[in-house]
Design an enzyme around this catalytic site. Structure first.
Site, short mmCIF file in Angstrom:
data_model
loop_
_atom_site.label_atom_id
_atom_site.label_comp_id
_atom_site.label_asym_id
_atom_site.label_seq_id
_atom_site.Cartn_x
_atom_site.Cartn_y
_atom_site.Cartn_z
N SER A 12 0.85 -1.23 0.03
CA SER A 12 -0.21 0.14 0.19
C SER A 12 0.82 1.39 -0.14
O SER A 12 1.66 1.60 -1.01
CB SER A 12 -0.97 -0.09 1.51
N ASP A 67 -10.12 -5.66 -3.88
CA ASP A 67 -9.42 -4.39 -3.20
C ASP A 67 -10.05 -3.06 -3.21
O ASP A 67 -9.98 -2.81 -4.44
CB ASP A 67 -7.86 -4.56 -3.49
N HIS A 89 -7.56 -5.58 0.47
CA HIS A 89 -6.52 -4.87 0.77
C HIS A 89 -5.58 -5.54 2.14
O HIS A 89 -4.49 -5.57 1.96
CB HIS A 89 -6.72 -3.36 1.05
#
Length: 423
Positions: A192, A364, A395
């Site tokens: 991320s 996600d 995610h």
């Protein structure tokens, strides 16, 4: 400042290391209030340990390293130099795997699932020298040569976004690792925001591209045109006032401790607040749809959220609002001083030439697969885009999913070995 190294060995480290997990008090109080509930005493014990304490408890070698950035932030890294069961001797020729966490997270993300499951252990057992970074402002990196993170007078410590993390923190980490190990290259694994900062670094300081064997982007956040997270969508229109409002309230950070969370919920989570979605999606706990082991929830909550600056969130809000992956937008005058233009320049992704392996989940919401494909189209050296096989992979499954090793980590190692063979 001379870098400090603390070496912790096995069980002895638990008594040597005086720190507890970021939210140990909170978890301990919940456990007592429920008379233990359905959670075992082992889970409670693990929930009270910080990341190095957890590693040491399970018999792995662990080192704590401190580095100082060129702008004065004192950062902490955690190193697992070799495995416990396999590849369990120190070898200076081992390939290096450097892992960087996401927004509001820490090195604990890659440890909490335990041996055999967590990414850091899987890599160590596969023969890697594993280093775990902690970005400025999180639980492990709340120090500076002159600025104070807990000052109520001003929030100068917190005036940074992920732009500074990529431009200052990552070079300090990478240079230190390579100097310490005597190697010239390493693998970078970023989840991320950890992927965001990699892109920032190599676009602003392209000479660093030569220091990477591979970039393993685990849902790397960049463009967010298709982001479907209500928290970001609701805050994005207010990106220009989020930080100034927080400063007026005396806050420069967000979710650094449970006292802050409790106070924030009481005062700013009411109906009609612009923070309503932030409260519901971030403060109330884990998304019930996640593919995780529910008995591990206390351990996850003991370490997350680990703290971040308000500006980090505001910067992502700008990405959404202006539909552009560009540097932080201060104001016209400050932009002119800092960047030489009234508007912040976009990150030049054509300069990110390191071999890039991009991994994504179909479910996600934070890093939508369409945005990842957009990113891939702008990078000049994408070796491959890899969709996680499980349709519901989201995610947080990158770090907490119970099947992450089977559907991702083992493949990562294969791809990393492939990248090494290309040198």
């Amino acid at each position: 400042m001379v870098p400090k190294i603390v070496l912790l060995v096995a069980l002895a480290a638990i008594t040597v290391n005086a720190r507890r997990a970021p939210h140990a008090d909170y978890i301990e109080s919940l456990f007592k209030a429920n008379n233990g509930g359905r959670f075992s005493s082992d889970i409670l014990e693990d929930s009270l340990l910080d990341a190095p304490g957890l590693v040491a408890k399970y018999g792995y070698p662990i080192e704590i390293h401190h580095v100082t950035t060129s702008d004065g932030y004192i950062l902490e890294m955690h190193r697992i130099p070799h495995g416990r069961d396999e590849h369990n001797t120190r070898d200076p020729s081992k390939p290096i795997a450097f892992i960087m966490h996401g927004l509001l997270s820490s090195s604990a993300d890659f440890i909490v699932k335990g041996p055999g499951n967590a990414l850091a252990y899987v890599l160590a057992e596969a023969g890697y020298d594993v280093w775990l970074g902690n970005a400025r402002g999180n639980y492990y990196s709340r120090d500076h040569l002159t600025l104070k993170p807990d000052s109520n007078i001003n929030q100068n410590f917190w005036k940074f976004s992920w732009d500074e993390i990529g431009n200052f923190d990552l070079p300090a980490f990478i240079d230190y690792i390579l100097e310490t190990t005597g190697q010239s290259k390493l693998h970078y694994l970023g989840h991320s925001q950890g992927g965001t900062t990699f892109l920032v670094l190599n676009s602003l300081r392209p000479e660093y591209n030569e220091k990477f064997i591979s970039f393993q982007g685990l849902a790397p956040a960049s463009f967010m045109d298709n982001n479907d997270v209500s928290m970001f969508q609701s805050l994005a229109p207010f990106e220009n006032v989020i930080e100034s409002t927080a400063y007026l309230l005396g806050y420069g950070e967000v979710f650094g401790d449970r006292d802050f969370i409790t106070e924030f919920k009481a005062n700013y989570c009411g109906e009609g607040s612009i923070f309503t979605e932030l409260c519901s999606s971030t403060i109330t706990g884990l998304n019930e749809r996640e593919f995780y082991n529910s008995t591990m929830v206390p351990l996850f909550l003991a370490h997350a959220p680990a703290g971040a600056s308000i500006r980090q969130i505001a910067h992502y809000g700008q990405v959404i609002k202006f539909e552009a992956f560009r540097r932080y937008n201060h104001n016209s005058l400050t932009n002119l001083i800092v960047y030489g233009s009234r508007n912040p320049p976009p990150y030049d992704l054509s300069k990110v030439t390191a071999p890039s392996y991009l991994h994504y989940g179909a479910s996600d919401k934070e890093v939508n697969y369409r945005d990842l494909h957009n990113l891939a189209s702008k990078l000049p050296n994408v070796v491959g885009k890899y969709r996680i096989e499980r349709e519901t992979f989201n995610h947080y499954d990158f770090i907490w999913g119970i099947d992450a090793r089977q559907v991702l980590y083992d493949k990562l190692i294969t791809l990393m070995k492939d990248a090494e063979s290309r040198l």
